[in-house]
Scaffold this active site. Structure first.
Site, PDB file in Angstrom:
ATOM      1  N   LYS A  91      -8.901  -4.451  -3.290  1.00  0.00           N
ATOM      2  CA  LYS A  91      -7.508  -4.704  -3.656  1.00  0.00           C
ATOM      3  C   LYS A  91      -7.282  -6.208  -3.829  1.00  0.00           C
ATOM      4  O   LYS A  91      -6.548  -6.629  -4.730  1.00  0.00           O
ATOM      5  CB  LYS A  91      -6.572  -4.158  -2.578  1.00  0.00           C
ATOM      6  CG  LYS A  91      -6.496  -2.646  -2.511  1.00  0.00           C
ATOM      7  CD  LYS A  91      -5.439  -2.204  -1.510  1.00  0.00           C
ATOM      8  CE  LYS A  91      -5.408  -0.687  -1.365  1.00  0.00           C
ATOM      9  NZ  LYS A  91      -4.361  -0.235  -0.447  1.00  0.00           N
ATOM     10  N   ASN A 147      -9.264  -0.061   3.613  1.00  0.00           N
ATOM     11  CA  ASN A 147      -9.306  -0.592   2.242  1.00  0.00           C
ATOM     12  C   ASN A 147      -8.238  -1.662   1.994  1.00  0.00           C
ATOM     13  O   ASN A 147      -8.149  -2.214   0.895  1.00  0.00           O
ATOM     14  CB  ASN A 147      -9.193   0.531   1.203  1.00  0.00           C
ATOM     15  CG  ASN A 147      -7.875   1.264   1.265  1.00  0.00           C
ATOM     16  OD1 ASN A 147      -7.153   1.209   2.257  1.00  0.00           O
ATOM     17  ND2 ASN A 147      -7.543   1.972   0.212  1.00  0.00           N
ATOM     18  N   GLY A 187      -5.284   2.622  -3.203  1.00  0.00           N
ATOM     19  CA  GLY A 187      -6.554   3.221  -3.587  1.00  0.00           C
ATOM     20  C   GLY A 187      -6.347   4.388  -4.534  1.00  0.00           C
ATOM     21  O   GLY A 187      -7.284   4.877  -5.165  1.00  0.00           O
ATOM     22  N   ASP A 214       0.862  -1.170   0.000  1.00  0.00           N
ATOM     23  CA  ASP A 214       0.000   0.000   0.000  1.00  0.00           C
ATOM     24  C   ASP A 214       0.909   1.233   0.000  1.00  0.00           C
ATOM     25  O   ASP A 214       2.097   1.128   0.351  1.00  0.00           O
ATOM     26  CB  ASP A 214      -0.893  -0.041   1.251  1.00  0.00           C
ATOM     27  CG  ASP A 214      -1.619   1.258   1.488  1.00  0.00           C
ATOM     28  OD1 ASP A 214      -2.347   1.698   0.576  1.00  0.00           O
ATOM     29  OD2 ASP A 214      -1.452   1.849   2.568  1.00  0.00           O
ATOM     30  N   ASP A 236      -0.107   5.068   1.066  1.00  0.00           N
ATOM     31  CA  ASP A 236      -0.270   6.012   2.179  1.00  0.00           C
ATOM     32  C   ASP A 236      -0.299   5.289   3.521  1.00  0.00           C
ATOM     33  O   ASP A 236      -1.141   4.432   3.769  1.00  0.00           O
ATOM     34  CB  ASP A 236      -1.556   6.813   1.992  1.00  0.00           C
ATOM     35  CG  ASP A 236      -1.522   7.639   0.717  1.00  0.00           C
ATOM     36  OD1 ASP A 236      -0.794   8.637   0.694  1.00  0.00           O
ATOM     37  OD2 ASP A 236      -2.196   7.253  -0.263  1.00  0.00           O
ATOM     38  N   ASP A 275      -2.263  -0.660   5.820  1.00  0.00           N
ATOM     39  CA  ASP A 275      -2.578  -0.011   7.091  1.00  0.00           C
ATOM     40  C   ASP A 275      -4.033   0.412   7.233  1.00  0.00           C
ATOM     41  O   ASP A 275      -4.483   0.721   8.322  1.00  0.00           O
ATOM     42  CB  ASP A 275      -1.694   1.231   7.283  1.00  0.00           C
ATOM     43  CG  ASP A 275      -2.116   2.363   6.359  1.00  0.00           C
ATOM     44  OD1 ASP A 275      -2.497   3.432   6.864  1.00  0.00           O
ATOM     45  OD2 ASP A 275      -2.100   2.171   5.135  1.00  0.00           O
TER      46      ASP A 275
END
Length: 256
Positions: free
Chosen positions: A183, A209, A43, A8, A10, A206
């Site tokens: 995802k 999503n 995302g 991921d 962010d 984290d």
């Protein structure tokens, strides 16, 4: 057996300042030297991670929470909300002064200007207020739409539009995804293309999503700064992203 690592962006690769820590960069490069395939699962839209892809020389990514999947610079899967469904959601939100932002692989377009919820949400991504075109989705392939409304109003949307799912990423904003979109679903499309299985994948995330992704793969890591729901489903919990948590966990898992 070849292994692939999904990261991921962010809160996982990027720290609290939206920067890539030197320790994380070196860890990913070392993992590649050891034979791991490196991929992004975010995302965000492709255009929003371009500098990161270039810095890390990554050509395989799952974006828009699984709606736009690229393997070695080739689009292998693309999906979005049906135009009629999207039109209904937009009209519903418009009547409540709750705007949307459209995203395709190249840009972000807002339905209204000068909205505080839009500005506050996108500011957390260090992204400027988009250009305006309320009918953008009618002329372009939109892979993700953001709806801007408070958490207290989310159940109303879920009840009114049961054929889509609303995945919250900010107190003022949700991603609108097709039912079953995630995802994890995007990762499965990619693994199928590569001839790999979910057991061959290790995922780092984290957020809310990231939950399906963390549940689906063979080994999963939630960052120490992550959402409690993400931590609850991960097989491992790293230290905070700001404390070199990613690199430390990759060492612990003997990836590097």
């Amino acid at each position: 057996m070849k292994k692939i690592l999904f990261f991921d962006v962010d809160g996982t690769l990027y720290n609290s300042e939206k920067l890539l820590p030197a320790s994380a960069k070196e860890a990913l490069l070392e993992a590649r030297r050891k034979g791991y395939e490196i991929a992004i699962a975010t995302g965000r839209a492709p255009f929003m991670i371009q500098s990161l892809l270039e810095e890390l020389d990554i050509h395989t990514y799952v974006t828009f929470n699984g709606q736009y999947v690229v393997y070695q610079d080739e689009v292998v899967y693309a999906n979005g909300i049906a135009q009629e469904e999207l039109e209904s959601i937009i009209a519903f939100g418009e009547a409540r002064n709750e705007p949307v932002v459209f995203l395709d692989d190249k840009q972000m377009i807002a339905s209204v200007g000068n909205n505080d919820m839009v500005a506050a949400s996108l500011n957390t991504l260090k992204y400027p207020y988009p250009e305006l075109d309320s009918s953008y989705y009618m002329q372009h392939n939109v892979y993700q739409t953001l709806i801007f409304m408070e958490e207290k109003d989310e159940p109303l949307y879920c009840e009114t539009f049961p054929n889509v799912q609303f995945v919250r990423w900010h107190p003022y904003s949700c991603d609108i995804l097709p039912k079953g979109g995630s995802k994890a679903a995007g990762i499965e499309k990619l693994l199928s293309k590569m001839g790999l299985t979910l057991d061959d994948a290790i995922a780092f995330g984290d957020g809310i999503n990231d939950i399906e992704m963390l549940q689906a793969v063979g080994t999963s890591v939630a960052m120490g700064n992550g959402h409690e729901r993400a931590k609850a489903v991960a097989t491992h919990i790293a230290e905070h992203v700001d404390e070199d948590g990613l690199a430390k966990m990759m060492q612990l898992l003997k990836i590097i």
